[in-house]
Design an enzyme around this catalytic site. Structure first.
Site, short mmCIF file in Angstrom:
data_model
loop_
_atom_site.label_atom_id
_atom_site.label_comp_id
_atom_site.label_asym_id
_atom_site.label_seq_id
_atom_site.Cartn_x
_atom_site.Cartn_y
_atom_site.Cartn_z
N ASN A 190 15.51 53.71 10.45
CA ASN A 190 13.99 53.54 10.77
C ASN A 190 13.84 52.52 11.64
OD1 ASN A 190 13.59 53.82 7.16
ND2 ASN A 190 13.00 55.70 8.59
N HIS A 197 16.73 60.25 8.59
CA HIS A 197 16.26 60.06 10.13
C HIS A 197 17.53 59.67 11.02
CE1 HIS A 197 12.11 61.07 9.02
NE2 HIS A 197 11.97 59.92 8.30
N HIS A 210 21.15 56.91 0.09
CA HIS A 210 19.71 56.99 0.61
C HIS A 210 19.02 58.05 -0.07
CE1 HIS A 210 17.02 55.82 4.16
NE2 HIS A 210 16.72 57.23 4.01
N HIS A 233 15.66 53.96 1.19
CA HIS A 233 14.82 55.02 1.51
C HIS A 233 13.50 54.95 0.91
CE1 HIS A 233 13.29 59.14 2.65
NE2 HIS A 233 13.03 59.33 1.56
#
Ligand code: FE2
Length: 259
Positions: free
Chosen positions: A40, A68, A148, A173
């Site tokens: 992130n 991501h 995660h 996460h």
């Protein structure tokens, strides 16, 4: 041997608090190897080559990712240069290395990254099957896993299932640090390490924008929060002779405790 693991780094303020405190934490805790989750780090989603280089220069030895991983598409063109970047082994599509072995304090440390299945995007295999494959392929002395995942029960089950075969399982996460750090046998475990990001936020995202999106049901654009940040991580001690974890300690620096 001491391993520092820093949870999800979210946006600019999350990056800045890491850069500010990392040297002191490494010195105070006598850290031999530092891992951070950077999925992130680029405006809340993904990572860029510029940020990858900044993290490595700052003294982070390995970077893990998550759902991501490739949200900033430019990173895909640079993956060959990013030898210290580890995307989830069971990510769909599988593009980049899911585990990597490092020589640390004379032993082989395997850093693994896996995605959970519960309440997550579809993955190419379960984290359980993926970990079994990694254990078959990798030849390491100790195994560190960044799992995660969203669901605490899935993470605890993963830890209990693998506790005799791996050395540390740290969840990421959810961005909220859990107070359940413990040894499961000879393995260090925590359900979630927590985030490095803006403290007054919704897991790093702007409160106002989230309110408009989820309460007023407006169509909004993802907006990262800005302001004082929290730092979250754990320090894991490894007995290198026995190749087992002997302790796990949470680290948290909140804005209110910043001097
Ligand atoms: Fe995530």
């Amino acid at each position: 041997m001491n391993i520092l693991f820093l949870g999800d780094i979210v946006g600019r303020d999350g990056r800045d608090i890491i850069f500010r405190y990392l040297p002191k934490i490494k010195e105070d805790e006598k850290i031999d190897f530092t891992i951070a989750n950077a999925e992130n780090s680029a405006h809340g989603k993904g990572i860029t080559i510029k940020l990858y280089n900044q993290f490595i220069k700052a003294g982070i030895d390995a970077l893990t990712l998550g759902n991501h991983s490739y949200s900033k598409k430019e990173i895909i063109d640079h993956l060959k240069e990013c030898e210290l970047l580890i995307a989830p082994y069971n990510f769909e599509p599988y593009i980049h290395q899911g585990f990597k072995i490092f020589d640390v304090c004379g032993i082989r440390l395997c850093v693994c990254n896996l995605l959970g299945e519960a309440f997550m995007m579809p993955s190419r295999m379960s984290p359980f099957a993926a970990m079994d494959e990694i254990l078959d392929k990798a030849c390491a002395d100790i195994y560190f896993v960044d799992l995660h995942a969203e669901a605490t029960a899935e993470k605890i089950l993963f830890g209990q299932y693998f506790k005799d075969r791996i050395t540390a399982v740290c969840g990421t996460h959810t961005h909220v640090q859990t107070a359940d750090e413990r040894l499961m046998g000879n393995m260090a475990y925590i359900s979630d390490v927590g985030m490095n990001g803006v403290y007054d936020s919704v897991i790093g995202r702007d409160i106002e924008e989230m309110s408009r999106a989820h309460i007023m049901m407006e169509k909004t654009r993802y907006t990262i929060a800005s302001g004082p940040a929290i730092l979250s991580g754990v320090v894991i001690n490894i007995d290198t002779a026995q190749k087992i974890a002997t302790s796990i300690k949470r680290i948290q620096i909140r804005p209110t405790s910043v001097v």
